[in-house]
Design a protein around this motif. Structure first.
Motif, mmCIF file in Angstrom:
data_model
loop_
_atom_site.group_PDB
_atom_site.id
_atom_site.type_symbol
_atom_site.label_atom_id
_atom_site.label_comp_id
_atom_site.label_asym_id
_atom_site.label_seq_id
_atom_site.Cartn_x
_atom_site.Cartn_y
_atom_site.Cartn_z
ATOM 1 N N ILE A 71 0.841 -1.201 0.000
ATOM 2 C CA ILE A 71 0.000 0.000 0.000
ATOM 3 C C ILE A 71 0.875 1.250 0.000
ATOM 4 C CG2 ILE A 71 -1.630 1.350 1.380
ATOM 5 C CD1 ILE A 71 -2.729 -1.485 2.311
ATOM 6 N N GLU A 72 1.838 1.298 0.882
ATOM 7 C CA GLU A 72 2.654 2.502 1.062
ATOM 8 C C GLU A 72 3.564 2.800 -0.124
ATOM 9 O OE1 GLU A 72 2.373 4.796 3.369
ATOM 10 O OE2 GLU A 72 0.922 3.705 4.600
ATOM 11 N N ARG A 73 3.865 1.805 -0.929
ATOM 12 C CA ARG A 73 4.741 2.088 -2.060
ATOM 13 C C ARG A 73 4.010 2.796 -3.196
ATOM 14 N NH1 ARG A 73 6.301 -1.808 -5.834
ATOM 15 N NH2 ARG A 73 4.504 -3.096 -6.238
ATOM 16 N N PHE A 74 2.687 2.907 -3.082
ATOM 17 C CA PHE A 74 1.872 3.671 -4.026
ATOM 18 C C PHE A 74 1.258 4.858 -3.276
ATOM 19 C CE2 PHE A 74 2.057 -0.563 -5.813
ATOM 20 C CZ PHE A 74 2.326 -0.304 -7.150
ATOM 21 N N PRO A 75 1.840 6.042 -3.382
ATOM 22 C CA PRO A 75 1.369 7.193 -2.590
ATOM 23 C C PRO A 75 -0.122 7.494 -2.716
ATOM 24 C CG PRO A 75 3.464 7.708 -3.599
ATOM 25 C CD PRO A 75 3.028 6.384 -4.173
ATOM 26 N N ASP A 76 -0.683 7.363 -3.912
ATOM 27 C CA ASP A 76 -2.118 7.639 -4.074
ATOM 28 C C ASP A 76 -2.972 6.639 -3.294
ATOM 29 O OD1 ASP A 76 -1.485 9.770 -5.726
ATOM 30 O OD2 ASP A 76 -1.849 8.669 -7.586
ATOM 31 N N VAL A 77 -2.580 5.385 -3.324
ATOM 32 C CA VAL A 77 -3.310 4.349 -2.583
ATOM 33 C C VAL A 77 -3.161 4.586 -1.085
ATOM 34 C CG1 VAL A 77 -3.493 1.869 -2.125
ATOM 35 C CG2 VAL A 77 -3.065 2.683 -4.454
ATOM 36 N N ALA A 78 -1.949 4.901 -0.639
ATOM 37 C CA ALA A 78 -1.711 5.161 0.784
ATOM 38 C C ALA A 78 -2.545 6.353 1.261
ATOM 39 C CB ALA A 78 -0.230 5.409 1.034
ATOM 40 N N ARG A 79 -2.619 7.410 0.460
ATOM 41 C CA ARG A 79 -3.435 8.574 0.844
ATOM 42 C C ARG A 79 -4.904 8.196 0.967
ATOM 43 N NH1 ARG A 79 0.505 11.477 -1.883
ATOM 44 N NH2 ARG A 79 -0.369 11.196 -3.951
ATOM 45 N N ARG A 80 -5.392 7.392 0.017
ATOM 46 C CA ARG A 80 -6.792 6.951 0.088
ATOM 47 C C ARG A 80 -7.043 6.140 1.351
ATOM 48 N NH1 ARG A 80 -7.024 3.548 -4.643
ATOM 49 N NH2 ARG A 80 -8.793 2.595 -3.579
ATOM 50 N N LEU A 81 -6.122 5.226 1.670
ATOM 51 C CA LEU A 81 -6.287 4.403 2.863
ATOM 52 C C LEU A 81 -6.279 5.264 4.118
ATOM 53 C CD1 LEU A 81 -6.515 1.661 4.290
ATOM 54 C CD2 LEU A 81 -4.004 1.623 4.344
ATOM 55 N N HIS A 82 -5.320 6.163 4.225
ATOM 56 C CA HIS A 82 -5.219 6.989 5.431
ATOM 57 C C HIS A 82 -6.436 7.907 5.581
ATOM 58 C CE1 HIS A 82 -1.404 5.179 6.019
ATOM 59 N NE2 HIS A 82 -0.822 5.797 5.010
ATOM 60 N N ALA A 83 -6.954 8.423 4.485
ATOM 61 C CA ALA A 83 -8.157 9.253 4.540
ATOM 62 C C ALA A 83 -9.360 8.421 4.993
ATOM 63 C CB ALA A 83 -8.432 9.890 3.179
ATOM 64 N N ALA A 84 -9.465 7.209 4.471
ATOM 65 C CA ALA A 84 -10.573 6.335 4.869
ATOM 66 C C ALA A 84 -10.444 5.936 6.337
ATOM 67 C CB ALA A 84 -10.617 5.100 3.973
ATOM 68 N N GLU A 85 -9.226 5.653 6.793
ATOM 69 C CA GLU A 85 -9.020 5.318 8.205
ATOM 70 C C GLU A 85 -9.404 6.493 9.107
ATOM 71 O OE1 GLU A 85 -5.400 2.048 7.934
ATOM 72 O OE2 GLU A 85 -4.886 4.186 7.996
ATOM 73 N N HIS A 86 -9.039 7.684 8.696
ATOM 74 C CA HIS A 86 -9.397 8.873 9.482
ATOM 75 C C HIS A 86 -10.919 9.036 9.535
ATOM 76 C CE1 HIS A 86 -9.178 12.864 11.214
ATOM 77 N NE2 HIS A 86 -9.994 13.281 10.263
ATOM 78 N N ALA A 87 -11.567 8.869 8.395
ATOM 79 C CA ALA A 87 -13.022 8.980 8.355
ATOM 80 C C ALA A 87 -13.672 7.924 9.240
ATOM 81 C CB ALA A 87 -13.526 8.855 6.914
ATOM 82 N N ALA A 88 -13.173 6.705 9.183
ATOM 83 C CA ALA A 88 -13.748 5.625 9.989
ATOM 84 C C ALA A 88 -13.594 5.888 11.483
ATOM 85 C CB ALA A 88 -13.097 4.296 9.621
ATOM 86 N N GLN A 89 -12.528 6.576 11.857
ATOM 87 C CA GLN A 89 -12.282 6.876 13.269
ATOM 88 C C GLN A 89 -13.041 8.100 13.757
ATOM 89 O OE1 GLN A 89 -8.035 7.219 13.444
ATOM 90 N NE2 GLN A 89 -7.703 5.033 13.215
ATOM 91 N N THR A 90 -13.426 8.972 12.856
ATOM 92 C CA THR A 90 -14.032 10.243 13.292
ATOM 93 C C THR A 90 -15.524 10.362 12.997
ATOM 94 O OG1 THR A 90 -13.338 11.319 11.233
ATOM 95 C CG2 THR A 90 -11.851 11.494 13.127
ATOM 96 N N LEU A 91 -16.020 9.607 12.056
ATOM 97 C CA LEU A 91 -17.443 9.690 11.722
ATOM 98 C C LEU A 91 -18.267 8.793 12.638
ATOM 99 C CD1 LEU A 91 -17.198 9.498 7.832
ATOM 100 C CD2 LEU A 91 -17.766 11.532 9.181
ATOM 101 N N GLU A 92 -19.515 9.127 12.777
ATOM 102 C CA GLU A 92 -20.462 8.283 13.503
ATOM 103 C C GLU A 92 -20.790 7.066 12.636
ATOM 104 O OE1 GLU A 92 -21.568 8.781 16.609
ATOM 105 O OE2 GLU A 92 -20.342 10.602 16.737
ATOM 106 N N LYS A 93 -20.952 5.921 13.273
ATOM 107 C CA LYS A 93 -21.216 4.693 12.520
ATOM 108 C C LYS A 93 -22.536 4.747 11.747
ATOM 109 C CE LYS A 93 -18.323 1.723 15.255
ATOM 110 N NZ LYS A 93 -18.196 0.563 16.111
ATOM 111 N N GLU A 94 -23.425 5.608 12.150
ATOM 112 C CA GLU A 94 -24.704 5.744 11.449
ATOM 113 C C GLU A 94 -24.561 6.565 10.170
ATOM 114 O OE1 GLU A 94 -24.261 6.688 14.747
ATOM 115 O OE2 GLU A 94 -24.974 4.776 15.523
ATOM 116 N N ASP A 95 -23.480 7.298 10.032
ATOM 117 C CA ASP A 95 -23.226 8.126 8.861
ATOM 118 C C ASP A 95 -22.880 7.220 7.676
ATOM 119 O OD1 ASP A 95 -22.114 9.817 6.891
ATOM 120 O OD2 ASP A 95 -21.325 11.198 8.405
#
Length: 119
Positions: A71-95
């Motif tokens: 994942i990390e060797r492809f910067p675009d993929v890594a950015r997508r993963l990290h953004a999704a991880e951040h969203a999963a940690q900060t959004l309400e599960k009902e969202d």
């Protein structure tokens, strides 16, 4: 290493072999902040493997870190993963965006794991 580096949105480094030295060297290039985590986990995994008299924990360790590096060797993929991880940690599960983030994480992880598992 099994592939050549690609530029312009491609791989930063070639895919490493699944040996500890190769994985460690690759991680040092694509995500050096995670080296301490990898080393600590390696120590735990090798102890588990010794206690259970099984290579299973070591194989899982290699697959996990090969996947992280894939994942990390492809910067675009890594950015997508990290953004999704951040969203999963900060959004309400009902969202609905929370579920979309979880789906993105799963898809990225499954794709990367499939690429490194079949080498």
């Amino acid at each position: 290493m099994t592939t050549q580096p690609v530029h312009g949105g491609g791989a930063l480094i070639p895919r490493p072999e699944k040996t500890f030295p190769a994985l460690r060297a690759a991680l040092a290039q694509v995500a050096p902040s995670r080296l301490a985590e990898m080393t600590s986990e390696r120590d735990t995994v090798f102890t588990m493997a010794t206690q259970s008299n099984s290579f299973g924990p070591i194989a899982m360790f290699q697959l996990k870190w090969a996947t992280v590096i894939e994942i990390e060797r492809f910067p675009d993929v890594a950015r997508r993963l990290h953004a999704a991880e951040h969203a999963a940690q900060t959004l309400e599960k009902e969202d609905p965006k929370w579920q979309a983030a979880m789906d993105e994480i799963r898809d990225i992880m499954q794709t990367a794991r499939a690429k490194v598992a079949h080498e």
